[in-house]
Design a protein around this motif. Structure first.
Motif, mmCIF file in Angstrom:
data_model
loop_
_atom_site.group_PDB
_atom_site.id
_atom_site.type_symbol
_atom_site.label_atom_id
_atom_site.label_comp_id
_atom_site.label_asym_id
_atom_site.label_seq_id
_atom_site.Cartn_x
_atom_site.Cartn_y
_atom_site.Cartn_z
ATOM 1 N N GLU A 1 -38.598 -7.425 -42.285
ATOM 2 C CA GLU A 1 -40.028 -7.690 -42.229
ATOM 3 C C GLU A 1 -40.337 -9.429 -42.802
ATOM 4 O O GLU A 1 -39.538 -9.852 -43.589
ATOM 5 N N HIS A 2 -41.341 -9.963 -42.338
ATOM 6 C CA HIS A 2 -41.753 -11.186 -42.870
ATOM 7 C C HIS A 2 -41.911 -11.233 -44.270
ATOM 8 O O HIS A 2 -41.298 -12.074 -44.967
ATOM 9 N N VAL A 3 -42.482 -9.984 -44.834
ATOM 10 C CA VAL A 3 -42.626 -10.034 -46.246
ATOM 11 C C VAL A 3 -42.380 -8.582 -46.860
ATOM 12 O O VAL A 3 -42.823 -7.804 -46.068
ATOM 13 N N ALA A 4 -42.151 -8.505 -48.004
ATOM 14 C CA ALA A 4 -41.745 -7.394 -48.713
ATOM 15 C C ALA A 4 -42.992 -6.925 -49.201
ATOM 16 O O ALA A 4 -43.548 -7.396 -50.114
ATOM 17 N N ILE A 5 -43.610 -5.819 -48.919
ATOM 18 C CA ILE A 5 -44.877 -5.495 -49.473
ATOM 19 C C ILE A 5 -44.851 -4.621 -51.020
ATOM 20 O O ILE A 5 -45.478 -5.120 -51.912
ATOM 21 N N ASP A 6 -43.910 -3.741 -50.982
ATOM 22 C CA ASP A 6 -43.932 -3.239 -52.236
ATOM 23 C C ASP A 6 -42.396 -3.485 -52.888
ATOM 24 O O ASP A 6 -42.319 -3.824 -54.256
ATOM 25 N N ASP A 7 -41.326 -3.142 -52.255
ATOM 26 C CA ASP A 7 -39.936 -3.143 -52.765
ATOM 27 C C ASP A 7 -39.122 -4.236 -52.233
ATOM 28 O O ASP A 7 -38.468 -3.982 -51.038
ATOM 29 N N PHE A 8 -38.778 -5.323 -52.788
ATOM 30 C CA PHE A 8 -37.838 -6.311 -52.241
ATOM 31 C C PHE A 8 -36.505 -5.646 -52.269
ATOM 32 O O PHE A 8 -35.469 -6.309 -51.418
ATOM 33 N N THR A 9 -35.998 -4.521 -52.887
ATOM 34 C CA THR A 9 -34.828 -4.136 -52.674
ATOM 35 C C THR A 9 -34.587 -3.345 -51.365
ATOM 36 O O THR A 9 -33.612 -2.980 -50.863
ATOM 37 N N LYS A 10 -35.662 -2.961 -50.764
ATOM 38 C CA LYS A 10 -35.588 -2.251 -49.440
ATOM 39 C C LYS A 10 -35.604 -3.082 -48.277
ATOM 40 O O LYS A 10 -35.110 -2.822 -47.193
ATOM 41 N N VAL A 11 -36.522 -3.992 -48.407
ATOM 42 C CA VAL A 11 -36.660 -4.937 -47.144
ATOM 43 C C VAL A 11 -35.951 -6.367 -46.949
ATOM 44 O O VAL A 11 -36.042 -7.075 -48.155
ATOM 45 N N LYS A 12 -35.337 -6.640 -46.048
ATOM 46 C CA LYS A 12 -34.877 -8.017 -45.880
ATOM 47 C C LYS A 12 -35.872 -8.843 -45.109
ATOM 48 O O LYS A 12 -36.564 -8.627 -44.158
ATOM 49 N N CYS A 13 -36.415 -9.802 -45.848
ATOM 50 C CA CYS A 13 -37.251 -10.591 -45.488
ATOM 51 C C CYS A 13 -36.810 -11.800 -44.675
ATOM 52 O O CYS A 13 -36.268 -12.880 -45.066
ATOM 53 N N CYS A 14 -37.279 -11.681 -43.281
ATOM 54 C CA CYS A 14 -36.793 -12.645 -42.289
ATOM 55 C C CYS A 14 -37.543 -12.715 -41.062
ATOM 56 O O CYS A 14 -38.678 -11.945 -40.919
ATOM 57 N N ASP A 15 -37.267 -13.526 -40.038
ATOM 58 C CA ASP A 15 -38.152 -13.922 -39.122
ATOM 59 C C ASP A 15 -37.207 -13.050 -37.846
ATOM 60 O O ASP A 15 -36.081 -13.637 -37.387
ATOM 61 N N ILE A 16 -37.571 -12.172 -37.200
ATOM 62 C CA ILE A 16 -36.802 -11.289 -36.474
ATOM 63 C C ILE A 16 -36.773 -12.193 -35.235
ATOM 64 O O ILE A 16 -36.104 -11.534 -34.042
ATOM 65 N N GLY A 17 -37.740 -13.045 -34.869
ATOM 66 C CA GLY A 17 -37.464 -13.563 -33.406
ATOM 67 C C GLY A 17 -36.573 -14.992 -33.602
ATOM 68 O O GLY A 17 -36.274 -15.691 -32.722
ATOM 69 N N ASN A 18 -35.939 -15.071 -34.668
ATOM 70 C CA ASN A 18 -35.015 -16.181 -35.177
ATOM 71 C C ASN A 18 -33.640 -15.607 -34.982
ATOM 72 O O ASN A 18 -33.096 -15.209 -36.322
ATOM 73 N N GLU A 19 -32.529 -16.113 -34.276
ATOM 74 C CA GLU A 19 -31.108 -15.203 -34.278
ATOM 75 C C GLU A 19 -30.597 -16.028 -35.485
ATOM 76 O O GLU A 19 -29.965 -15.109 -36.205
ATOM 77 N N LYS A 20 -30.707 -17.054 -35.920
ATOM 78 C CA LYS A 20 -30.095 -17.590 -37.301
ATOM 79 C C LYS A 20 -30.434 -16.914 -38.532
ATOM 80 O O LYS A 20 -29.499 -16.551 -39.375
ATOM 81 N N ASP A 21 -31.811 -16.532 -38.512
ATOM 82 C CA ASP A 21 -32.166 -15.924 -39.626
ATOM 83 C C ASP A 21 -31.597 -14.482 -39.703
ATOM 84 O O ASP A 21 -31.003 -14.055 -40.753
ATOM 85 N N LEU A 22 -31.629 -13.678 -38.508
ATOM 86 C CA LEU A 22 -30.957 -12.361 -38.717
ATOM 87 C C LEU A 22 -29.692 -12.544 -38.859
ATOM 88 O O LEU A 22 -29.098 -11.501 -39.096
ATOM 89 N N ARG A 23 -28.798 -13.572 -38.294
ATOM 90 C CA ARG A 23 -27.368 -13.311 -38.698
ATOM 91 C C ARG A 23 -26.992 -13.620 -40.089
ATOM 92 O O ARG A 23 -25.787 -13.389 -40.430
ATOM 93 N N LYS A 24 -27.988 -13.677 -41.079
ATOM 94 C CA LYS A 24 -27.730 -13.486 -42.354
ATOM 95 C C LYS A 24 -27.211 -12.199 -42.874
ATOM 96 O O LYS A 24 -26.518 -11.946 -43.855
ATOM 97 N N TYR A 25 -27.746 -11.236 -41.854
ATOM 98 C CA TYR A 25 -27.557 -9.756 -42.291
ATOM 99 C C TYR A 25 -26.852 -9.077 -41.350
ATOM 100 O O TYR A 25 -26.196 -7.934 -41.507
ATOM 101 N N LEU A 26 -26.902 -9.614 -40.097
ATOM 102 C CA LEU A 26 -26.260 -8.945 -38.890
ATOM 103 C C LEU A 26 -25.308 -9.558 -38.089
ATOM 104 O O LEU A 26 -25.359 -10.818 -38.017
ATOM 105 N N LYS A 27 -24.004 -9.087 -37.592
ATOM 106 C CA LYS A 27 -23.531 -9.605 -36.775
ATOM 107 C C LYS A 27 -23.519 -8.949 -35.281
ATOM 108 O O LYS A 27 -24.084 -7.937 -35.105
ATOM 109 N N ASP A 28 -22.723 -9.612 -34.137
ATOM 110 C CA ASP A 28 -22.665 -9.030 -32.812
ATOM 111 C C ASP A 28 -22.095 -7.614 -32.907
ATOM 112 O O ASP A 28 -21.308 -7.134 -33.519
#
Length: 223
Positions: free
Chosen positions: A146-173
């Motif tokens: 999600e763009h911003v963690a509303i309540d708990d930063f331990t649950k949510v990865k804050c990133c731009d899901i339209g940005n491949e480079k941003d998502l690759r911090k957490y996921l791979k092919d």
């Protein structure tokens, strides 16, 4: 008791939770008392939401204004906007929470019911997770973005899901078995980039789930 379920590393395993339960019962049997100071409870509603919550027409106008703004902005601009104005992100989700009470089908609940029989031992990505209710229901094998963690930063990865480079911090092919978009394709004019990113994130036989209103999708597919 404030109704908030504690979430953190202390309760990640069943064995640890069992040990903590035994300790608690031992303290009770000895008559020991544990006091944990908590701040006074207060309404989490923003001033705007408090003002319009009982007025359906104004509430609908407020959430429609948010939708129009988000549909005209790229996910990158939305990321910048909500990070500079986190109260606006909170405000939108509070309005949506109230609006959801009028729906006959709750999108995230429908997705939970559909994937629950499949979810065990599968890696799931929830793109545009809101308050991460799907992770709460299914488990930590759900990665919430999600763009911003509303309540708990331990649950949510804050990133731009339209940005491949941003998502690759957490996921791979091929990292995910299931990719979810629960009302998130309506946020950001570059929604097709979201789908493209889901494609490389998914394993060869991975599954894509989309929950969206017919009107929103019809308008987007005209583009």
């Amino acid at each position: 008791v404030d109704g908030v379920i504690p979430i953190g590393k202390s309760f990640e395993t069943r064995e640890r939770a069992s040990r903590e339960l035994v300790k608690m019962l031992t303290r009770i049997s000895k008559g020991e008392i544990s006091i944990i100071p908590k701040r006074a409870l207060e309404s989490d509603l923003t001033p705007l939401v408090q003002e319009v919550i009982a007025q359906p027409a104004r509430r609908l106008a407020a959430i429609s204004k948010f939708h129009k703004k988000m549909n005209l902005m790229s996910s990158t601009k939305l990321q910048e906007y909500f990070n500079k104005n986190p109260e606006k992100f909170k405000e939108y989700h509070q309005l949506y929470r109230e609006d959801r009470k009028t729906l006959t089908v709750i999108p995230y609940e429908e997705i939970i019911e559909r994937i629950r029989p499949l979810a065990k031992n599968l890696k799931i990505g929830d793109f545009g997770c809101g308050k991460a209710q799907i992770q709460d229901a299914i488990g930590l094998n759900v990665i919430s973005f999600e763009h911003v963690a509303i309540d708990d930063f331990t649950k949510v990865k804050c990133c731009d899901i339209g940005n491949e480079k941003d998502l690759r911090k957490y996921l791979k092919d091929g990292d995910l078995d299931i990719a979810l978009f629960c009302r998130s394709l309506s946020c950001g004019k570059n929604w097709k980039d979201y789908i493209k990113n889901a494609f490389w994130c998914l394993a060869r036989e991975g599954q894509l789930y989309i929950a969206e209103t017919t009107s929103h999708m019809e308008n987007k597919l005209k583009d």
